[in-house]
Design a protein around this motif. Structure first.
Motif, PDB file in Angstrom:
ATOM      1  N   LEU A 185      -3.652   6.659  -0.079  1.00  0.00           N
ATOM      2  CA  LEU A 185      -3.558   7.721  -1.083  1.00  0.00           C
ATOM      3  C   LEU A 185      -4.698   7.618  -2.093  1.00  0.00           C
ATOM      4  CD1 LEU A 185      -1.673  10.062  -1.943  1.00  0.00           C
ATOM      5  CD2 LEU A 185      -0.546   8.478  -3.466  1.00  0.00           C
ATOM      6  N   LEU A 186      -4.958   6.383  -2.525  1.00  0.00           N
ATOM      7  CA  LEU A 186      -6.014   6.139  -3.502  1.00  0.00           C
ATOM      8  C   LEU A 186      -7.380   6.486  -2.907  1.00  0.00           C
ATOM      9  CD1 LEU A 186      -5.619   4.914  -6.350  1.00  0.00           C
ATOM     10  CD2 LEU A 186      -6.549   2.811  -5.451  1.00  0.00           C
ATOM     11  N   PHE A 202      -9.868   5.346 -10.453  1.00  0.00           N
ATOM     12  CA  PHE A 202      -9.390   5.029  -9.108  1.00  0.00           C
ATOM     13  C   PHE A 202      -9.910   3.666  -8.652  1.00  0.00           C
ATOM     14  CE2 PHE A 202      -8.853   9.776  -8.375  1.00  0.00           C
ATOM     15  CZ  PHE A 202      -7.487   9.708  -8.532  1.00  0.00           C
ATOM     16  N   TYR A 262      -8.927   0.189  10.941  1.00  0.00           N
ATOM     17  CA  TYR A 262      -7.853  -0.487  11.681  1.00  0.00           C
ATOM     18  C   TYR A 262      -8.161  -0.511  13.185  1.00  0.00           C
ATOM     19  CZ  TYR A 262      -4.982  -0.819   7.549  1.00  0.00           C
ATOM     20  OH  TYR A 262      -4.512  -1.141   6.306  1.00  0.00           O
ATOM     21  N   MET A 284      -8.926  -1.845   3.853  1.00  0.00           N
ATOM     22  CA  MET A 284      -7.669  -2.449   4.290  1.00  0.00           C
ATOM     23  C   MET A 284      -6.835  -2.958   3.126  1.00  0.00           C
ATOM     24  SD  MET A 284      -8.550  -4.515   7.707  1.00  0.00           S
ATOM     25  CE  MET A 284      -7.488  -4.000   9.048  1.00  0.00           C
ATOM     26  N   THR A 285      -7.430  -3.127   1.963  1.00  0.00           N
ATOM     27  CA  THR A 285      -6.667  -3.696   0.859  1.00  0.00           C
ATOM     28  C   THR A 285      -6.331  -2.682  -0.237  1.00  0.00           C
ATOM     29  OG1 THR A 285      -8.730  -4.445  -0.096  1.00  0.00           O
ATOM     30  CG2 THR A 285      -7.451  -6.081   1.111  1.00  0.00           C
ATOM     31  N   THR A 286      -6.629  -1.403   0.004  1.00  0.00           N
ATOM     32  CA  THR A 286      -6.226  -0.400  -0.981  1.00  0.00           C
ATOM     33  C   THR A 286      -5.414   0.685  -0.272  1.00  0.00           C
ATOM     34  OG1 THR A 286      -8.342   0.714  -0.667  1.00  0.00           O
ATOM     35  CG2 THR A 286      -8.174  -0.729  -2.560  1.00  0.00           C
ATOM     36  N   PRO A 287      -4.538   1.379  -1.020  1.00  0.00           N
ATOM     37  CA  PRO A 287      -3.704   2.393  -0.380  1.00  0.00           C
ATOM     38  C   PRO A 287      -4.525   3.611   0.067  1.00  0.00           C
ATOM     39  CG  PRO A 287      -2.843   1.784  -2.534  1.00  0.00           C
ATOM     40  CD  PRO A 287      -4.213   1.214  -2.435  1.00  0.00           C
ATOM     41  N   ILE A 334      -2.758  -7.482  -3.000  1.00  0.00           N
ATOM     42  CA  ILE A 334      -2.661  -7.643  -1.546  1.00  0.00           C
ATOM     43  C   ILE A 334      -3.292  -8.955  -1.089  1.00  0.00           C
ATOM     44  CG2 ILE A 334      -3.559  -6.721   0.635  1.00  0.00           C
ATOM     45  CD1 ILE A 334      -2.873  -3.950  -0.517  1.00  0.00           C
ATOM     46  N   TRP A 355     -12.940  -4.339   4.526  1.00  0.00           N
ATOM     47  CA  TRP A 355     -11.995  -5.076   3.684  1.00  0.00           C
ATOM     48  C   TRP A 355     -11.481  -4.180   2.556  1.00  0.00           C
ATOM     49  CZ3 TRP A 355     -12.307  -7.299  -1.382  1.00  0.00           C
ATOM     50  CH2 TRP A 355     -11.274  -8.191  -1.648  1.00  0.00           C
ATOM     51  N   LEU A 356     -12.409  -3.380   1.950  1.00  0.00           N
ATOM     52  CA  LEU A 356     -12.018  -2.457   0.885  1.00  0.00           C
ATOM     53  C   LEU A 356     -10.960  -1.478   1.393  1.00  0.00           C
ATOM     54  CD1 LEU A 356     -15.354  -1.387  -0.851  1.00  0.00           C
ATOM     55  CD2 LEU A 356     -13.574  -2.865  -1.742  1.00  0.00           C
ATOM     56  N   LYS A 392       0.814  -1.205   0.000  1.00  0.00           N
ATOM     57  CA  LYS A 392       0.000   0.000   0.000  1.00  0.00           C
ATOM     58  C   LYS A 392       0.852   1.260   0.000  1.00  0.00           C
ATOM     59  CE  LYS A 392      -2.560  -2.118   3.095  1.00  0.00           C
ATOM     60  NZ  LYS A 392      -3.436  -2.231   4.263  1.00  0.00           N
ATOM     61  N   PHE A 446      -7.777  10.226  -2.925  1.00  0.00           N
ATOM     62  CA  PHE A 446      -8.066  10.679  -4.282  1.00  0.00           C
ATOM     63  C   PHE A 446      -9.522  10.412  -4.628  1.00  0.00           C
ATOM     64  CE2 PHE A 446      -3.441  10.211  -5.794  1.00  0.00           C
ATOM     65  CZ  PHE A 446      -3.229  11.570  -5.666  1.00  0.00           C
ATOM     66  N   LEU A 447      -9.982   9.218  -4.271  1.00  0.00           N
ATOM     67  CA  LEU A 447     -11.348   8.827  -4.604  1.00  0.00           C
ATOM     68  C   LEU A 447     -12.354   9.745  -3.905  1.00  0.00           C
ATOM     69  CD1 LEU A 447     -12.702   6.608  -6.284  1.00  0.00           C
ATOM     70  CD2 LEU A 447     -13.049   5.349  -4.187  1.00  0.00           C
TER      71      LEU A 447
END
Lengths: 210, 218
Positions: free
Chosen positions: B68-69, A182, B102, B63-66, A193, B60-61, A151, B72-73
């Motif tokens: 930063l993204l 995005f 988290y 926790m599995t994406t950065p 991941i 889950w969404l 990430k 942006f979204l």
């Protein structure tokens, strides 16, 4: 969507490369710093302590900026990808130091004493008795670090590495569809991941067998 | 051109202002992530399936994406469907939700670790299920998970640097403004890093105090 898909896949590969290379660099740095903290003399110990404290006390983004934008000022010229790998590697290395140190400390001190009594040198004892046991304890926390590292690779888009996040931003410029781009990038991150997570838990199950 | 730290003092005001914004967004996102985390944890454990599963999918969404993204979204993406959030609040919501997920994980383990007898005793004393949770279980669970939540707050402080990319003038963005006038990236990013380090030490000190206080009243 179909027009941009190949570029996103290519970018996903760059993201994966970044994650793997920087994790390897981080593991190396972490192993060195952890052994310096545990077994080194005052000088090495202090260097390792300062490294961990400074890196963990400042944001990764700033570290990347200092390396990539500030580097040329003191004669370090790196291309974006190398700066990304080195910056991320140095960052994750500090976290791995503590993970590795924690796992080594967690091995019972009687093991060290027993090995020394059997006539092994300190170095042999660490290599043949302590490390193999510590390695097992490391798999899970290192897996967490790696997950975080994938990430964290998104940050290198800010120093113009053409990774997934950067590619999403780039195609927003031509398609005017930020939401879709995005989401597409997000899905690819999720895939990477989830797969890595599966590999780590498989590995963890294997080494957990006593 | 070598290093010349004397270029920094004229911009001290700007950097300090940036530091204040960093503290502001960390504090507000921190509060959001704490209470959001408790909310998510309760939903994930006790809500009916129709709420529980969407919450779990949402977690889950996140926790599995950065992060930063996600920022942006929220900032650039939601405009497309007519939701226009000012940068500061977009940053606050993004950071807050990200860390709420988290925190929720940690708080869930905390709640599950509370003895079942506590639930039963609460119910026996005539409290409703909600009251038992709110007045008996959650306070004890939260107290147990203060150290890991504190770690998340420290991570949040550092990740607040990311909101610079959606235009919040916090430490990183403030130093970028100074750099665009002086062309001295190294000195200003170093100054920003030093500010983060100091704020980080203060935060660690505060968290340590809170942990000690809680340990004493036990």
């Amino acid at each position: 969507m179909q027009r941009v898909a190949p570029f996103f896949l290519e970018a996903a590969w760059v993201t994966l490369e970044l994650a793997v290379l920087s994790t390897l660099l981080g593991l190396t740095l972490g192993a060195i710093a952890a052994s310096a903290k545990l077994y080194g003399n005052v000088v090495f110990r202090s260097i390792a302590t300062v490294y961990v404290s400074v890196i963990r006390g400042t944001p990764c983004l700033i570290q990347l900026f200092i390396l990539y934008f500030g580097g040329p000022q003191i004669g370090i010229n790196l291309d974006p990808f190398s700066a990304g790998v080195i910056g991320l590697g140095i960052n994750i290395g500090a976290y791995m130091t503590e993970t590795i140190r924690g796992a080594i400390i967690a091995v019972d001190s009687g093991q060290m004493e027993a090995a020394r009594t059997l006539g092994l040198s300190k170095f042999q004892a660490v290599r043949k008795v302590i490390l193999p046991q510590a390695a097992r304890l490391m798999v899970r926390p290192l897996g967490v670090n790696i997950n975080a590292q994938i990430k964290a690779t998104a940050l290198v888009s800010a120093i113009s590495v053409v990774d997934l996040t950067y590619t999403a931003q780039r195609y927003i410029g031509s398609t005017y569809k930020p939401f879709e781009m995005f989401i597409l990038a997000g899905v690819l991150y999720m895939v990477i991941i989830t797969l890595t997570g599966m590999i780590v838990s498989w590995l963890n199950k294997r080494v957990a067998i006593q | 051109m070598g290093l010349d730290l004397t270029v920094v003092p004229p911009f001290a005001g700007l950097i300090l202002q940036g530091a204040l914004w960093t503290i502001a967004i960390t504090a507000s996102a921190g509060v959001l992530s704490f209470f959001g985390g408790i909310g998510f944890a309760i939903c994930a454990l006790y809500a009916p399936a129709i709420i529980r599963y969407p919450i779990k999918a949402f977690a889950w969404l996140f926790m599995t994406t950065p992060l930063l993204l996600q920022l942006f979204l929220i900032y650039f993406g939601l405009v497309q469907i007519g939701i226009d959030i000012p940068a500061f609040f977009a940053g606050m919501i993004g950071l807050g939700l990200h860390f709420a997920v988290y925190n929720s994980d940690i708080i869930q383990t905390g709640i599950l670790a509370i003895d079942k007898g506590q639930h039963e005793a609460g119910r026996t004393l005539g409290l409703s299920r909600g009251q038992t949770l709110r007045k008996i279980v959650i306070p004890q669970a939260v107290r147990d998970v203060v150290p890991p939540i504190g770690n998340n707050m420290i991570a949040l402080l550092k990740d607040s640097a990311l909101v610079s990319v959606i235009g919040v003038v916090e430490l990183v963005h403030a130093s970028q403004l100074a750099i665009s006038e002086t062309f001295r990236p190294f000195e200003f990013y170093l100054a920003a890093a030093a500010c983060y380090y100091v704020v980080n030490l203060l935060l660690e000190f505060t968290l340590h105090r809170i942990e000690r206080r809680i340990a004493l009243t036990r």
